[in-house]
Design a protein around this motif. Structure first.
Motif, short mmCIF file in Angstrom:
data_model
loop_
_atom_site.label_atom_id
_atom_site.label_comp_id
_atom_site.label_asym_id
_atom_site.label_seq_id
_atom_site.Cartn_x
_atom_site.Cartn_y
_atom_site.Cartn_z
N CYS A 214 0.82 -1.21 0.00
CA CYS A 214 0.00 0.00 0.00
C CYS A 214 0.86 1.26 0.00
O CYS A 214 0.61 2.19 -0.77
CB CYS A 214 -0.93 -0.01 1.21
N GLY A 231 -4.67 8.14 4.38
CA GLY A 231 -3.94 6.89 4.44
C GLY A 231 -2.49 7.06 4.00
O GLY A 231 -2.07 8.17 3.67
N PRO A 232 -1.78 5.92 3.99
CA PRO A 232 -2.25 4.58 4.36
C PRO A 232 -2.53 4.48 5.87
O PRO A 232 -1.81 5.07 6.68
CB PRO A 232 -1.09 3.66 3.98
N ASN A 234 -3.92 1.51 8.97
CA ASN A 234 -4.08 0.09 9.25
C ASN A 234 -5.48 -0.18 9.76
O ASN A 234 -5.87 0.35 10.80
CB ASN A 234 -3.03 -0.36 10.27
N TRP A 240 -3.86 -2.68 5.13
CA TRP A 240 -3.51 -1.27 4.96
C TRP A 240 -4.32 -0.69 3.81
O TRP A 240 -4.38 -1.27 2.73
CB TRP A 240 -2.02 -1.12 4.71
N GLN A 256 -3.94 -3.30 0.87
CA GLN A 256 -2.95 -4.38 1.04
C GLN A 256 -3.49 -5.27 2.15
O GLN A 256 -3.52 -4.88 3.31
CB GLN A 256 -1.59 -3.80 1.42
N THR A 258 -3.97 -8.01 5.03
CA THR A 258 -3.07 -8.49 6.04
C THR A 258 -2.70 -9.93 5.78
O THR A 258 -3.55 -10.71 5.44
CB THR A 258 -3.73 -8.45 7.43
#
Length: 258
Positions: A214, A231-232, A234, A240, A256, A258
């Motif tokens: 990300c 962002g990015p 979490n 992300w 992205q 996890t």
């Protein structure tokens, strides 16, 4: 890479960018996601673009016509949902409190399309397949993996779309007010409640493109002329996420996992 040959009714099946600069959009998204593109002639000096990932259609783009830009329609990513019968779905949407923006019509021999506005004001399209079943890749890196409705009334939206498409919905473990919807047992997207921080923004559909990194994607997007809305950040248990505004001002998320 798994190839998607059909989409079950009610599932998102096509992702389409309406933009004010099609040439620039092709360059931006090709560079950002490693897409290639194929231009399909429509009329003199007009074409429709298919974005491809490893030879499979991942998304598309077209130039917004003056009648839409003059009416204040901004560049945006639109979402299509697969249906068995576009005419019947449009009629049902009206019964459920929606509005048919464009009655069903044939797109050559590819399929039949209708454009609908839900009771909360968000616009989406439905697609009845003929020769074109929809995108050939989803949920892989650099393809769309999630769609999301930002709306002022998730309860109203849940009632409307569940009745229209037969979605199964549930609350999110990570966000109490977020609703996830599934089709054929597979999670496909979510309903995001808008709050005061969204003041002035109408309800709308959006896309999430899955990426490998990300932070790197955000940096690359910025170098290509995009801006980052936020962002990015979490999202615990998810991944992300960043919201990006492309150079023509269409917004999209990257995620992205996890």
């Amino acid at each position: 890479m798994p190839i998607v040959s059909q989409h079950p009714p009610g599932a998102p099946c096509w992702f389409e960018l309406g933009t004010t600069d099609q040439v620039a959009a092709k360059q931006f998204y090709d560079n950002l996601f490693g897409w290639t593109h194929v231009d399909i002639p429509m009329r003199p000096d007009e074409h429709y673009t298919m974005f491809q990932l490893d030879g499979q259609v991942a998304a598309s783009t077209y130039t917004l016509p003056p009648k839409l830009t003059d009416a204040g329609v901004p560049p945006h990513w639109g979402v299509y949902f697969a249906v068995e019968n576009a005419d019947a779905t449009a009629a049902k949407a009206t019964e459920l409190g929606g509005e048919v923006v464009q009655p069903a019509f044939d797109v050559m021999d590819a399929g039949r399309l209708a454009i609908i506005k839900d009771p909360g004001g968000a616009t989406f399209s439905v697609w009845q397949t003929k020769t074109n079943p929809g995108v050939g890749v989803v949920s892989e890196v650099n393809s769309v993996g999630w769609v999301e409705l930002a709306t002022w009334d998730t309860s109203q939206a849940n009632t409307f779309y569940s009745a229209l498409f037969g979605w199964q919905t549930k609350g999110s473990a990570n966000m109490a007010t977020y609703l996830e919807f599934s089709v054929a047992g597979v999670p496909r997207g979510g309903l995001l409640p808008m709050d005061a921080s969204w003041k002035g923004i109408p309800a709308h559909w959006g896309i999430y493109v899955r990426v490998a990194d990300c932070a790197a994607t955000v940096a690359q997007a910025t170098s290509l002329g995009a801006t980052v809305r936020f962002g990015p950040f979490n999202a615990p248990g998810v991944g992300w996420i960043a919201l990006i505004v492309d150079p023509q001002s269409a917004t999209f998320y990257v995620i992205q996992l996890t």
